[in-house]
Design a protein around this motif. Structure first.
Motif, PDB file in Angstrom:
ATOM      1  N   LYS A 166      -7.739   0.973   0.707  1.00 58.19           N
ATOM      2  CA  LYS A 166      -8.217   0.607   2.044  1.00 58.19           C
ATOM      3  C   LYS A 166      -8.004   1.702   3.086  1.00 58.19           C
ATOM      4  O   LYS A 166      -8.360   1.531   4.251  1.00 58.19           O
ATOM      5  N   TYR A 190      -0.200  -1.008  -8.789  1.00 54.25           N
ATOM      6  CA  TYR A 190      -1.051  -1.552  -7.719  1.00 54.25           C
ATOM      7  C   TYR A 190      -1.508  -0.399  -6.829  1.00 54.25           C
ATOM      8  O   TYR A 190      -0.706   0.433  -6.408  1.00 54.25           O
ATOM      9  N   ASP A 217      -3.873   0.733  -3.408  1.00 54.64           N
ATOM     10  CA  ASP A 217      -4.567   0.334  -2.186  1.00 54.64           C
ATOM     11  C   ASP A 217      -5.644   1.364  -1.852  1.00 54.64           C
ATOM     12  O   ASP A 217      -5.351   2.515  -1.580  1.00 54.64           O
TER      13      ASP A 217
END
Length: 207
Positions: free
Chosen positions: A172, A168, A170
């Motif tokens: 952001k 996973y 990220d």
């Protein structure tokens, strides 16, 4: 290493074998490793990042065109030919293999934190995977030198393996908001969990 001959790959000159040892004579590299630079908290400028990634991808594109995968792309195996880090050199071919041999000597291999999901999650040890496993590892390095932090950060080996297997990511963080859109697209494609959707080294160089 005898088969491959490219400016971005460590050059081997001779191999000597005795009764107890094998000696491999390779070129001398004077610029240290990318791992050393990251460990010293060096901040890479955009042009340096571009140069480093182009060198890695050029070496991989050449290897992959010969149907050979490295399988242990990580900062410690990315060397610099000189101290000004102008020429990037891929080293340590201990886990490299041809893709289409009947059975890999090691199937689930590499360095945790940089291993492609299809390799670290491998169940059938006789199953095959492709050269794009190296591209995922390359993406991990790209992420690291852009953000200054590892893609998968953990307190222990078990947690690191769990994060690497889950894959996973990220995107952001603020650094990605300011990043060149083409470079970000390449990074995301390198870190695509599904190998069939992952960009190749050759295509990444064209972007």
């Amino acid at each position: 290493m005898r088969i491959l001959n490219h400016v971005n790959l460590l050059k081997v000159y001779e191999v000597y074998e005795t009764q107890n040892s094998i000696y491999v004579l390779v070129e001398q590299l004077k610029g240290g490793s990318l791992g050393d630079s990251i460990g010293s908290l060096r901040i890479f400028h955009p042009q340096e990042i571009k140069m480093i990634m182009k060198g890695i991808l050029s070496g991989l594109a050449y290897m992959h065109s010969h149907n050979i995968m490295h399988r242990d792309i990580k900062p410690d195996n990315i060397m610099f030919r000189s101290e000004n880090i102008e020429e990037t050199v891929l080293a340590d071919f201990g886990l490299a293999t041809e893709c289409d041999i009947p059975e890999y000597l090691f199937s689930r291999c590499g360095t945790p934190g940089y291993v492609a999901p299809e390799v670290i999650n491998l169940v059938d040890l006789k199953a095959k995977y492709s050269t794009v496993c190296d591209i995922y590892s390359c993406g991990c390095i790209f992420y690291e030198i852009i953000t200054g932090r590892r893609l998968f950060e953990a307190r222990n080996q078990n947690d690191l393996l769990r994060l690497n297997k889950a894959a996973y990511i990220d995107f952001k963080m603020s650094v990605f908001m300011e990043m060149d859109k083409t470079a970000l697209a390449v990074l995301k494609s390198m870190l695509e969990k599904e190998p069939a959707k992952r960009i190749t080294a050759k295509d990444a160089l064209l972007m």
